[in-house]
Design an enzyme around this catalytic site. Structure first.
Site, PDB file in Angstrom:
ATOM      1  N   TYR A   1      11.060  -8.368  15.836  1.00 12.28           N
ATOM      2  CA  TYR A   1      11.282  -8.048  14.431  1.00 12.28           C
ATOM      3  C   TYR A   1      12.584  -8.684  13.952  1.00 12.28           C
ATOM      4  O   TYR A   1      12.615  -9.363  12.917  1.00 12.28           O
ATOM      5  CB  TYR A   1      11.317  -6.537  14.236  1.00 12.28           C
ATOM      6  CG  TYR A   1      11.527  -6.106  12.799  1.00 12.28           C
ATOM      7  CD1 TYR A   1      10.474  -6.115  11.899  1.00 12.28           C
ATOM      8  CD2 TYR A   1      12.779  -5.701  12.347  1.00 12.28           C
ATOM      9  CE1 TYR A   1      10.650  -5.732  10.577  1.00 12.28           C
ATOM     10  CE2 TYR A   1      12.975  -5.314  11.031  1.00 12.28           C
ATOM     11  CZ  TYR A   1      11.907  -5.329  10.154  1.00 12.28           C
ATOM     12  OH  TYR A   1      12.094  -4.950   8.843  1.00 12.28           O
TER      13      TYR A   1
ATOM     14  N   SER B   1       0.802  -1.220   0.000  1.00 13.26           N
ATOM     15  CA  SER B   1       0.000   0.000   0.000  1.00 13.26           C
ATOM     16  C   SER B   1       0.836   1.272   0.000  1.00 13.26           C
ATOM     17  O   SER B   1       0.386   2.312  -0.493  1.00 13.26           O
ATOM     18  CB  SER B   1      -0.953   0.011   1.208  1.00 13.26           C
ATOM     19  OG  SER B   1      -0.229  -0.063   2.418  1.00 13.26           O
TER      20      SER B   1
ATOM     21  N   SER C   1      15.934  -8.299   6.761  1.00 14.95           N
ATOM     22  CA  SER C   1      16.429  -7.099   7.430  1.00 14.95           C
ATOM     23  C   SER C   1      17.863  -7.273   7.903  1.00 14.95           C
ATOM     24  O   SER C   1      18.266  -8.372   8.312  1.00 14.95           O
ATOM     25  CB  SER C   1      15.552  -6.778   8.640  1.00 14.95           C
ATOM     26  OG  SER C   1      16.090  -5.708   9.391  1.00 14.95           O
TER      27      SER C   1
END
Length: 258
Positions: A163, A16, A150
């Site tokens: 995360y 998005s 990441s």
């Protein structure tokens, strides 16, 4: 396996805004057709869809943290009517990254946030990968899966430990799938970005924090979403099959693995 250089059918999760939007734009500019997935930001996703070059792109909303929701997203993205008519490329970009430093987080919040990170960052990636790969196998034309990992998977994320841990798991998942899916002509790779600028984190690039972030790299700047998207586009290309299993660092030499 005959994977075309463009004109492919590409599902991008979490498209998005930010990196997801840059990814969708890069594939569309390459001549591919894109399924723009969103979780809750429908207005932003429609803006992404409107920004894409070419035609034949579709919008697909759904909750990837629910296995049934992931199956519905993959089904609608690949549908002949209203979808792309199949899948050639999956980019697993959807993720959550909410702060939860242990010393400052209650146990209840800690447990809840870990479950949310695992559900979206890891399990949704695993489930979409299965759903897309099964379609690619049945199509018999090979395919590509690229995961957005990441730098934090390697250097640690003290304020965002779930995360960092889930992104490390995403890297490991990608390498496992690279081995198991190679006989079907499906290459799987991951990228491990460092800090890069998007509208969501632009406020952090001002003042002392911004200077510290830019100083992480010897280039003296933050990365861009377009740089990450360009690397993903290459990993998804026909010529990148031999890069299957790789985890590509994209951090401007801010963290060097040994």
């Amino acid at each position: 396996m005959n994977l075309p250089a463009n004109g492919r059918r590409v599902l991008i999760s979490g498209a998005s805004r930010g990196l997801g939007r840059a990814l969708a734009q890069a594939f569309a500019e390459n001549g591919d057709r894109v399924a723009v997935h969103y979780g809750s930001r429908e207005e932003d996703a429609r803006a992404t869809l409107a920004s894409l070059a070419g035609d034949g792109h579709v919008l697909v909303g759904g909750d990837l943290s629910d296995p049934a929701g992931a199956a519905d997203v993959a089904e609608r993205a690949a549908a002949v009517a209203g979808g792309l008519g199949g899948l050639d490329v999956l980019v697993n970009n959807a993720a959550v990254n909410l702060p939860h430093p242990l010393a400052d987080t209650s146990y209840e919040d800690w447990a809840d946030l870990w479950q949310r990170h695992v559900a979206v960052n890891l399990l949704a990636t695993a489930n979409l990968s299965h759903l897309a790969a099964r379609r690619m196998i049945d199509q018999g034309t090979g395919g590509r899966i690229v995961n957005i990992g990441s730098r934090g998977a390697f250097r640690g994320e003290p304020d965002h430990p779930a995360y960092g841990a889930t992104k490390a798991a995403v890297h490991a998942l990608g390498q496992s799938l690279a081995v198991s899916l190679a006989p079907y002509g499906i290459a799987v790779a991951s990228v491990a970005p460092g800090f890069f600028e998007t509208e969501r984190v632009a406020h952090r690039l001002s003042g002392d924090e911004g200077a510290a972030i830019r100083a992480q790299s010897p280039f003296g700047r933050a990365g861009t979403a377009e740089e990450i998207a360009a690397a993903v586009l290459w990993l998804a290309s026909p010529v990148a099959e031999w890069a299957s299993g790789t985890v590509l660092d994209l951090n401007g030499a801010s963290h060097l693995r040994t």
